[in-house]
Scaffold this motif. Structure first.
Motif, PDB file in Angstrom:
ATOM      1  N   ARG A  57       0.717  -1.134  -0.013  1.00  0.00           N
ATOM      2  CA  ARG A  57      -0.014   0.001  -0.021  1.00  0.00           C
ATOM      3  C   ARG A  57       0.818   1.275   0.071  1.00  0.00           C
ATOM      4  O   ARG A  57       1.730   1.441   0.867  1.00  0.00           O
ATOM      5  N   PRO A  58       0.599   2.153  -1.051  1.00  0.00           N
ATOM      6  CA  PRO A  58       1.536   3.290  -0.869  1.00  0.00           C
ATOM      7  C   PRO A  58       1.282   4.129   0.349  1.00  0.00           C
ATOM      8  O   PRO A  58       0.323   4.545   0.888  1.00  0.00           O
ATOM      9  N   LEU A  59       2.415   4.834   0.627  1.00  0.00           N
ATOM     10  CA  LEU A  59       2.447   5.776   1.945  1.00  0.00           C
ATOM     11  C   LEU A  59       2.851   7.224   1.327  1.00  0.00           C
ATOM     12  O   LEU A  59       2.275   8.065   1.661  1.00  0.00           O
ATOM     13  N   ALA A  60       4.103   7.299   0.681  1.00  0.00           N
ATOM     14  CA  ALA A  60       4.888   8.545   0.472  1.00  0.00           C
ATOM     15  C   ALA A  60       5.763   8.345  -0.523  1.00  0.00           C
ATOM     16  O   ALA A  60       6.205   7.247  -1.104  1.00  0.00           O
ATOM     17  N   PHE A  61       6.327   9.570  -1.309  1.00  0.00           N
ATOM     18  CA  PHE A  61       7.340   9.340  -2.066  1.00  0.00           C
ATOM     19  C   PHE A  61       8.385  10.829  -2.152  1.00  0.00           C
ATOM     20  O   PHE A  61       7.631  11.696  -1.691  1.00  0.00           O
ATOM     21  N   THR A  62       9.302  10.716  -2.519  1.00  0.00           N
ATOM     22  CA  THR A  62      10.182  11.824  -2.905  1.00  0.00           C
ATOM     23  C   THR A  62      10.516  12.134  -4.166  1.00  0.00           C
ATOM     24  O   THR A  62      10.272  11.089  -5.017  1.00  0.00           O
ATOM     25  N   LEU A  63      10.687  13.174  -4.793  1.00  0.00           N
ATOM     26  CA  LEU A  63      11.168  13.709  -5.942  1.00  0.00           C
ATOM     27  C   LEU A  63      12.325  14.570  -6.226  1.00  0.00           C
ATOM     28  O   LEU A  63      12.395  15.472  -5.595  1.00  0.00           O
ATOM     29  N   ALA A  64      13.193  13.793  -7.070  1.00  0.00           N
ATOM     30  CA  ALA A  64      14.495  14.573  -7.355  1.00  0.00           C
ATOM     31  C   ALA A  64      14.342  14.794  -8.866  1.00  0.00           C
ATOM     32  O   ALA A  64      14.057  14.271  -9.639  1.00  0.00           O
ATOM     33  N   LEU A  65      14.451  16.271  -9.059  1.00  0.00           N
ATOM     34  CA  LEU A  65      13.916  16.956 -10.370  1.00  0.00           C
ATOM     35  C   LEU A  65      15.212  17.608 -11.025  1.00  0.00           C
ATOM     36  O   LEU A  65      15.481  18.804 -10.225  1.00  0.00           O
ATOM     37  N   ALA A  66      15.656  17.332 -12.075  1.00  0.00           N
ATOM     38  CA  ALA A  66      16.668  18.390 -12.694  1.00  0.00           C
ATOM     39  C   ALA A  66      15.942  19.037 -13.906  1.00  0.00           C
ATOM     40  O   ALA A  66      15.221  18.261 -14.774  1.00  0.00           O
ATOM     41  N   LEU A  67      16.010  20.261 -14.118  1.00  0.00           N
ATOM     42  CA  LEU A  67      15.571  21.140 -14.946  1.00  0.00           C
ATOM     43  C   LEU A  67      16.349  21.899 -15.711  1.00  0.00           C
ATOM     44  O   LEU A  67      17.108  22.629 -15.161  1.00  0.00           O
ATOM     45  N   PRO A  68      16.001  21.910 -17.112  1.00  0.00           N
ATOM     46  CA  PRO A  68      16.784  22.858 -18.019  1.00  0.00           C
ATOM     47  C   PRO A  68      16.559  24.408 -17.384  1.00  0.00           C
ATOM     48  O   PRO A  68      17.528  25.279 -17.639  1.00  0.00           O
ATOM     49  N   GLN A  69      15.265  24.585 -17.215  1.00  0.00           N
ATOM     50  CA  GLN A  69      14.931  26.255 -16.516  1.00  0.00           C
ATOM     51  C   GLN A  69      13.497  26.033 -15.974  1.00  0.00           C
ATOM     52  O   GLN A  69      13.045  24.830 -15.953  1.00  0.00           O
ATOM     53  N   ALA A  70      13.430  26.859 -15.024  1.00  0.00           N
ATOM     54  CA  ALA A  70      12.159  26.994 -14.119  1.00  0.00           C
ATOM     55  C   ALA A  70      11.040  27.522 -14.815  1.00  0.00           C
ATOM     56  O   ALA A  70      10.862  28.522 -15.000  1.00  0.00           O
ATOM     57  N   ASP A  71      10.483  26.827 -15.828  1.00  0.00           N
ATOM     58  CA  ASP A  71       9.200  27.188 -16.550  1.00  0.00           C
ATOM     59  C   ASP A  71       7.930  26.795 -15.957  1.00  0.00           C
ATOM     60  O   ASP A  71       7.350  25.830 -15.276  1.00  0.00           O
TER      61      ASP A  71
END
Length: 340
Positions: free
Chosen positions: A81-95
């Motif tokens: 059963r899902p509880l939580a998640f983390t997100l690592a995000l690399a972006l070329p620019q903050a659009d």
């Protein structure tokens, strides 16, 4: 827009409840999880890289959905059963417009499964999305790849192959009518993680894996971990391509339709090795056939029996006469030359 402003604007939800199992979310150096006493944590990470896993012009809302879906699919394959998640995000620019749509797609799926975003990281660079998801499962009830037994039936949930057909259209290798392509493209860009089915199969399935890199490859992981082999019936497997089949009943059995818009070779390749389906392939004793169908009905997910587990090592795909087919079909390999 700075990093912390970006996080605050698009990924922090101060008025949104974190849900059971999460004591502390975004805002500190670490999040705090409090799983149900006695439960086991299930943890998985997946990365999506532009140019390898998705096109640069993909709809960001669909990309947000898929980025989380591929991780939830791993929890489903474990019966967690899902509880939580983390997100690592690399972006070329903050659009801002892109980020808003991406976050909306991701959070819409997260809310369906009560899975809270509890932290992560952002940086500038080539577009790259890495999610780590946390779930819980009762002791001794996790679905593993190592439990398949000789004589077990082999099942697949939902449909497989449509995502690969959609990819071939996008690459210009094949043409579909607009309606068929739209359905196939949704399977590629917005897969459905089978979380409810995974939990319903606890104590019923003997082994399971999610179909991410192709049916033969992911079933192959089960066979290797379990020390067994299998035979798949090509005729049954071919019915799993939704664009070439129609439902004939509540249990999700399929009857063949004309598949003239793609070659038989592409049809078979898509079903057996296309990948990006995020369905479940699992095994269960024939004695549990009724229980499998009950789990499918309870979770609203059709399942299909397409083969059996055998003692002889290896995976065999046979036609209706028992003759071997699909020699040379291989699942996706991230480090093999990419041919689309």
């Amino acid at each position: 827009m700075g990093e912390f402003e970006l996080i605050a604007q698009f990924f922090t939800r101060p008025q949104h409840p974190l849900g059971p199992g999460v004591e502390l979310g975004i805002g500190d150096d670490c999040a705090l999880l409090a799983p149900t006493p006695g439960m086991r944590l299930a943890i998985s990470s997946d990365m999506l890289v532009q140019g390898r896993h998705f096109f640069a012009d993909v709809d960001p809302r669909s990309l947000g959905h898929k980025a989380l879906a591929v991780n939830l699919s791993d929890l489903a394959a474990c019966g967690a059963r899902p509880l939580a998640f983390t997100l690592a995000l690399a972006l070329p620019q903050a659009d801002a417009a892109w980020l808003k749509a991406f976050a909306e797609g991701m959070f819409a799926l997260a809310d369906q499964h009560g899975c809270a975003l509890i932290g992560g990281d952002t940086t500038q660079g080539p577009l790259n999305i890495c999610i780590t998801v946390f779930g819980e499962v009762p002791p001794g009830q996790a679905l593993l790849r190592s439990g398949a037994q000789v004589g077990d039936d082999v099942y697949v949930s939902g449909t497989v192959g449509d995502a690969h057909v959609a990819l071939q259209v996008l690459l210009g290798h094949v043409t579909l009518d607009d309606a068929t392509f739209a359905k196939a493209r949704q399977r590629l860009e917005q897969p459905t993680p089978r979380v409810a089915l995974g939990q319903a199969l606890r104590g019923i399935a003997t082994a399971a894996a999610d179909v991410s890199d192709g049916l033969v490859g992911d079933l192959g992981h089960i066979l290797k971990q379990s020390g067994v082999g299998a035979t798949l019936r090509a005729q049954d497997a071919m019915q799993l391509l939704a664009a070439c089949a129609v439902s004939t009943g509540a249990t999700g059995q399929f009857a063949s339709k004309n598949a003239s818009f793609i070659s038989p070779e592409l049809h078979l390749q898509s079903v057996l090795a296309g990948g990006d389906d995020y369905e479940l392939v699992f095994t269960a004793s024939p004695a549990n056939c009724a229980a499998v169908q009950a789990a499918a009905l309870a979770s609203g997910t059709p399942v299909h029996c397409i083969g059996q587990i055998e003692a002889a090592p290896g995976l065999r795909v046979v036609d209706s006469a028992g003759q071997p087919v699909a020699q040379g079909v291989k699942a996706f390999d991230h480090f093999a030359p990419h041919k689309g």
